[in-house]
Write an enzyme that holds these catalytic residues in place. Structure first.
Site, PDB file in Angstrom:
ATOM      1  N   SER A 187       0.829  -1.209   0.000  1.00  0.00           N
ATOM      2  CA  SER A 187       0.000   0.000   0.000  1.00  0.00           C
ATOM      3  C   SER A 187       0.856   1.248   0.000  1.00  0.00           C
ATOM      4  CB  SER A 187      -0.897  -0.031   1.242  1.00  0.00           C
ATOM      5  OG  SER A 187      -1.494   1.219   1.469  1.00  0.00           O
TER       6      SER A 187
ATOM      7  N   TYR B  71      -2.383  -0.532  10.501  1.00  0.00           N
ATOM      8  CA  TYR B  71      -2.542  -1.120   9.166  1.00  0.00           C
ATOM      9  C   TYR B  71      -1.331  -0.797   8.293  1.00  0.00           C
ATOM     10  CZ  TYR B  71      -3.909  -1.272   4.264  1.00  0.00           C
ATOM     11  OH  TYR B  71      -3.924  -1.494   2.900  1.00  0.00           O
TER      12      TYR B  71
ATOM     13  N   LYS C 189       1.974  -3.270   6.652  1.00  0.00           N
ATOM     14  CA  LYS C 189       2.463  -3.305   5.272  1.00  0.00           C
ATOM     15  C   LYS C 189       3.976  -3.076   5.237  1.00  0.00           C
ATOM     16  CE  LYS C 189      -1.477  -4.041   3.197  1.00  0.00           C
ATOM     17  NZ  LYS C 189      -1.747  -5.350   2.573  1.00  0.00           N
TER      18      LYS C 189
END
Length: 407
Positions: free
Chosen positions: A188, A215, A219
């Site tokens: 991302s 989150y 990644k």
């Protein structure tokens, strides 16, 4: 009549008959020979064409088997369609925590092929390994299965770390054991954090900054895990795709974004509000340092994004001379604000959305969009669908859900 004269006449008569017979035989032979040549050439061309079709069919069937984790999800389902249409065999695994098994019906209607499916959680190592035992021809993995909402990750950080890290580690551990050649990791743009103005649009070489949410941090950590594992000598390759904000739905409206419960992403909340399912859309923050004071993102059509995964898989499996780990930004190269997207939806569909401003949401980045030159040149891929068409596809999908009595 003298005997010798009669014999000579008979000889000439026989000779004449022989010549006539010979000519007739030759005439028939050459006529049939021409027919033979014609028929032979006809069947040669016909068989050559059939052979070509058979070879193409065999080559298509010889395409590798790909495991798609999270394959009934939004991006996973669209990528499965593109993989099948490119000739790959697809095996989907999904725990259905944020998706629906009916997605398989939509995939089958689009491609004519129902992908193999196993309801498995990637964090469950024994169940995951059983998938590789059941499908021994898996050569590549596209790893989507992950918890993915920024706001939720702030509220439930341990769930995000457990789900997003353990799932990848389990896959990587099993790959050499079952001779899986490569993995495409769904990363991302959140790894860039909030880029400085001089780094916008961000390239793959922009500094990875401290993540602004659990989150985003998962990644970053997962990218490091992949690098470290391959650096240790693991006999696999990886392409890491850092993509931006996927939106829209398949043009057939047979698959699209269908979150369980309240949507965490902008577009499904917009379409559900427009449909009357949600009372009001909240735009988080109108005091950012942007032209209209709302966040800016790079919104990419999910079908274009899916096609990038096919290109990446081809690169991992079919091009042995490439680097063991490669990173690509996958976006449009243009930034749109939240307000521009909402207003663009209203213009594209003619439907008004009831929205209001709300305070900033923790973990949100102010503005980020990508430089996608590397993906354009190296992968041979480009996002080509106009935003207006993308927004129309999202509304068409929402209308289809209403027709089907789903939402």
């Amino acid at each position: 009549m003298p005997a010798c004269h009669a014999g000579g006449h008979e000889f000439e008569s026989r000779t004449h008959r022989f010549r006539n017979t010979s000519r007739e035989v030759l005439r028939i032979f050459f006529a049939n020979y021409s027919l033979f040549i014609f028929v032979s050439l006809y069947f040669f061309v016909l068989l050559h064409g059939i052979r070509k079709i058979i070879i193409q069919s065999i080559n298509k069937k010889m395409k590798q088997t790909i495991l798609v984790t999270g394959g009934t999800g939004f991006i996973g389902s669209h990528t499965t369609v593109e993989l099948q249409q490119a000739g790959y065999e697809v095996v989907i695994i999904d725990n259905l925590a944020n998706s629906n098994l009916n997605v398989l019906d939509g995939i089958e209607k689009i491609t004519g092929i129902r992908p193999a499916f196993e309801q498995v959680d990637c964090c469950d190592m024994p169940a995951l390994e059983n998938v590789f035992k059941k499908y021994p021809k898996i050569e590549g993995i596209i790893h989507f299965a992950a918890s993915k909402a920024v706001g939720e990750s702030v509220e439930k950080p341990l769930m995000y770390y457990r789900n997003n890290l353990v799932s990848l580690i389990n896959l990587l551990e099993l790959m050499p054991k079952y001779d899986v050649k490569g993995i495409i990791f769904s990363s991302s743009c959140t790894v860039y954090g909030q880029p400085s103005q001089e780094n916008l649009p961000v390239t793959e070489n922009a500094p990875v900054q401290k993540a602004m949410s659990p989150y985003g941090n998962t990644k970053q950590i997962n990218e490091e895990i992949i690098h470290d594992y391959i650096h240790s000598g693991a006999p696999i390759k990886s392409v890491i795709l850092r993509y931006f904000n996927p939106i829209g739905a398949h043009p057939t409206a047979l698959i699209g974004e269908l979150p369980n419960g309240v949507p965490m992403n902008l577009i499904p909340f917009v379409t559900q509000t427009a449909m009357g399912i949600r009372k009001q859309l909240k735009i988080f923050g109108n005091d950012y340092n942007t032209p209209d004071k709302t966040c800016i993102r790079d919104y990419i059509y999910v079908v274009d994004l899916a096609k990038a995964h096919v290109k990446a898989m081809e690169r991992v499996l079919d091009k042995p001379d490439t680097d063991a780990v490669e990173i690509f930004n996958i976006g449009t190269g243009k930034g749109l604000s939240t307000l521009e997207v909402v207003e663009g939806f209203e213009k594209a569909t003619g439907v008004k959305v009831n929205w209001t401003y709300a305070p900033r949401r923790e973990g949100d980045i102010e503005q980020v969009w990508g430089n996608v030159d590397k993906a354009n040149k190296v992968l041979g891929w480009k996002a080509e669908t106009p935003t207006e068409e993308v927004l129309k596809s999202a509304w068409k999908w929402q209308q289809k859900l209403r027709e089907d009595g789903i939402q």
